[in-house]
Scaffold this active site. Structure first.
Site, PDB file in Angstrom:
ATOM      1  N   ASP A  98     -45.372  12.804  -5.865  1.00 44.44           N
ATOM      2  CA  ASP A  98     -45.718  11.538  -6.626  1.00 44.44           C
ATOM      3  C   ASP A  98     -44.610  10.355  -6.176  1.00 44.44           C
ATOM      4  O   ASP A  98     -43.612  10.360  -5.763  1.00 44.44           O
ATOM      5  CB  ASP A  98     -45.201  12.081  -8.127  1.00 44.44           C
ATOM      6  CG  ASP A  98     -45.893  11.462  -9.362  1.00 44.44           C
ATOM      7  OD1 ASP A  98     -46.326  10.177  -9.306  1.00 44.44           O
ATOM      8  OD2 ASP A  98     -46.328  12.151 -10.121  1.00 44.44           O
ATOM      9  N   ASP A 329     -49.390  13.476 -18.930  1.00 43.89           N
ATOM     10  CA  ASP A 329     -49.353  12.207 -20.065  1.00 43.89           C
ATOM     11  C   ASP A 329     -50.462  12.458 -21.023  1.00 43.89           C
ATOM     12  O   ASP A 329     -50.299  11.185 -22.046  1.00 43.89           O
ATOM     13  CB  ASP A 329     -49.947  10.995 -19.232  1.00 43.89           C
ATOM     14  CG  ASP A 329     -48.773  10.440 -18.202  1.00 43.89           C
ATOM     15  OD1 ASP A 329     -47.523  10.745 -18.527  1.00 43.89           O
ATOM     16  OD2 ASP A 329     -49.170   9.848 -17.180  1.00 43.89           O
TER      17      ASP A 329
HETATM   18  C1  GLC Z   1     -47.374   7.054 -15.121  1.00 46.02           C
HETATM   19  C2  GLC Z   1     -46.836   8.463 -15.128  1.00 46.02           C
HETATM   20  C3  GLC Z   1     -45.880   8.575 -16.272  1.00 46.02           C
HETATM   21  C4  GLC Z   1     -44.878   7.529 -16.566  1.00 46.02           C
HETATM   22  C5  GLC Z   1     -45.248   6.087 -16.028  1.00 46.02           C
HETATM   23  C6  GLC Z   1     -44.157   5.394 -15.554  1.00 46.02           C
HETATM   24  O1  GLC Z   1     -48.267   6.704 -16.061  1.00 46.02           O
HETATM   25  O2  GLC Z   1     -47.712   9.162 -15.066  1.00 46.02           O
HETATM   26  O3  GLC Z   1     -45.549   9.994 -16.855  1.00 46.02           O
HETATM   27  O4  GLC Z   1     -44.389   7.339 -17.614  1.00 46.02           O
HETATM   28  O5  GLC Z   1     -46.188   6.103 -15.013  1.00 46.02           O
HETATM   29  O6  GLC Z   1     -43.753   5.695 -14.465  1.00 46.02           O
END
Ligand code: GLC
Ligand code: CA
Length: 564
Positions: A98, A329
């Site tokens: 990620d 999410d």
């Molecule tokens: C993205 C991620 C989420 C996170 C956000 C801030 O939307 O998927 O989980 O809270 O970014 O990094």
């Protein structure tokens, strides 16, 4: 369109904190992931996307990174990571990391140095701005609630954070910052990761005027997406990122892109696009509330079908979208997309079928393959997610009762996806021998991987067959490169489409309704490749005798129509 190594791959997202705990501290870890590689291989997974495993204070569960070159101690060591990479590789699977570079953690050394010297070099790594008339520079509401601007202690400056105050935004306008990000990305690629899922990326381009917008809520603030949508020129950053990193390694990249401007699809996922692919969130977008989770609409079948089909049509001839049912999410797809009468294994197989055979890159999220569901909490204190806690407050402030606010969280909370993976019927679903960091869904006694592995007609075994069909020598080319043509679009409750290959046409049809429906086929049926009810032979006989098929409630069928 250019062909690439990742075109036909099936990806699986792991949320490491909730996947498998190897040492009994209640937190999933890399050794836990390692112990499940054979499970993933057996399922048919090619690419494993790990949600962030970097060092982090976990204010946003790892999406707040304090050191991009270290593994969070909760998750293990760099040796564990290297072993995981090697063992995945040995099994023919790749690891995708990620990439969270819109922001870092406030504990990152860069931000600490910026705070120590707010006029110095490191302040230029972030957006430090003077307030206006004793107020923050502008009136944006962050994604997690409250202003996007927090004071820099001891000064009249504010720093920008689109998410939590502990997630300061990095200044992509600063070439030194960009260079440091590229070096870090290359460091991971050199190690052997196959690519990245790219977090919240649309936010990296700011409107540097930081204009205020018309307030849109009782807090007097305006959604920060207004600013993002008023910014232009993100493509320059993203092309440079690609050129300096991904392109050199033939990496696979998938963007988390919301609020893209119209007509930018080709720029993002075309042959020369910024990314290999990006997630199709069109179904998720249907559930965005006007003011928050408390007024979020539920999925209506017709709107859902239309959104999916539009996304498929738009991507065709441009590139590949990445198709999901759920992620970390979102609430669980089985709870969101299936009506009450379909919330069972047959319904979940139906959902799997119509999603996995779409044109694009299939992504599964951990637990989807066994049909994990939303988890009912009895008190807000049982939730861990920063976003959920904010949305609960938003609901209360809007006049909801506590029960109503909790219900909104039950339907929408990100923690629904984050409850520990249900491996078996043992204590804590076999996730940990200790105390799990987040409630385990009590339905682990009925819904778990061990039970399903031993039962031939289980959802898990169905997923294996479905993935194997998608990747089979006979049909992969059609499922990967074949066209997408909507079918039976005016038929109520039917989600159906044709996949048209060079030499094959395959009909994928599912009945989301409560009663049986009969579909007239527009060509002879060669073979019924898969049903979710074991009725392959019956449907083939009916198709041959009558030129039609009758799908029971929640039934799906994949039919080879004719060989040209
Ligand atoms: C993205 C991620 C989420 C996170 C956000 C801030 O939307 O998927 O989980 O809270 O970014 O990094
Ligand atoms: Ca652990």
């Amino acid at each position: 369109m250019k062909k690439s190594w990742w075109n036909g791959k099936v990806a699986y997202q792991i949320y490491p904190k909730s996947f498998c705990d190897s040492n009994g501290d209640g937190i999933g870890d890399l050794r836990g992931v390692l112990s499940k590689l054979d499970y993933l291989k057996d399922l048919g997974v090619d690419i494993i996307w790990l949600s962030p495993v970097y060092q982090s204070p976990f204010v946003d569960q790892g999406y707040d990174i304090s050191d991009y070159y270290r593994i969070a101690e909760e998750f293990g060591t760099m040796e564990d990571f290297d072993l995981l990479l090697a063992e995945a590789g040995r099994r023919g699977m790749s690891i995708v990391m990620d990439l969270v570079v819109n922001h870092c953690s406030d504990q990152h050394e860069w931000f600490q140095k910026a705070l120590a010297d707010p006029e110095g070099e490191y302040a230029g790594y972030f957006y430090f701005r003077r307030g206006r008339d004793g107020q923050p520079p502008s009136n944006y509401r962050s994604y997690f609630g409250g202003s996007t601007w927090s004071p820099v202690p001891g000064t009249d400056l504010y720093y920008l954070h689109m998410f939590a105050p502990e997630q300061p935004d990095l200044n992509w306008e600063n070439p030194v910052v960009r260079r440091k990000i590229y070096d870090m990305v290359n460091w991971w690629l050199d190690k052997g990761v196959a690519g990245f899922r790219i977090d919240a990326i649309i936010n990296i381009k700011k409107n540097l005027d930081f204009p205020s917008f018309e307030p849109d809520g009782p807090d007097g603030l305006a959604a920060c997406t207004n600013m993002v949508e008023s910014a232009h020129g993100i493509g320059e950053f993203l092309q440079e990122l690609k050129r300096e990193t991904f392109a050199k390694h033939d990496a696979f990249t998938v963007g988390e892109v919301f609020n893209m401007k119209e007509d930018e699809l080709a720029a993002f996922i075309g042959d020369e696009g910024h990314f290999s692919t990006m997630f199709d969130f069109s179904a998720q977008a249907l559930t965005f509330g006007g003011h928050g989770w408390y007024d979020a609409p539920t999925i209506q079948f017709d709107a859902w079908r239309e959104a999916l089909f539009n996304a498929q049509r738009e991507a065709q001839g441009v590139g590949f979208l990445a198709n999901i049912i759920e992620n970390h999410d979102e609430p669980r797809g089985a709870s969101r997309f299936l009506p009450p009468y379909a919330q069972n294994e047959t319904g979940k197989k139906l959902l799997a079928t119509t999603s996995l055979l779409l044109r694009g890159i299939s992504f599964l999220y951990q637990g989807q393959e066994i049909g994990m569901t939303n988890c009912r909490m009895t008190d807000i204190s049982q939730y861990e997610d920063i976003n959920t806690i904010d949305q609960y407050q938003v609901a209360l402030r809007a006049g909801c009762t506590e029960a109503e606010a909790l219900e909104a969280c039950y339907l929408n909370s990100r923690d629904n996806a984050r409850t520990p993976m249900q491996w078996s019927g043992a204590a804590n679903g076999g996730f940990t021998t200790g105390t799990p960091w987040l409630v385990v869904n009590p339905n682990y006694r009925e819904i778990n991987a061990a039970e399903q592995a031993g039962r031939p007609d289980s959802l898990l075994n169905y997923y294996k067959r479905l993935i194997a069909l998608r990747k089979s020598d006979a049909y992969a080319d059609t499922f990967i490169y074949g066209g997408f043509v909507p079918a039976y679009e005016t038929e109520p409750d039917i989600l159906a489409y044709l996949r048209k290959g060079q030499e094959q046409t395959i009909l994928v049809a599912g009945n989301y309704g409560e009663t049986a429906r009969t579909l007239t086929l527009d060509g002879p049926a060669e073979q019924v490749l898969l049903t979710n009810t074991g009725r392959e032979a019956e449907l083939l006989a009916q198709a041959r005798d009558e030129g039609r098929i009758t799908l029971e409630s929640c039934e799906s069928a994949v039919i080879l129509l004719w060989i040209q």
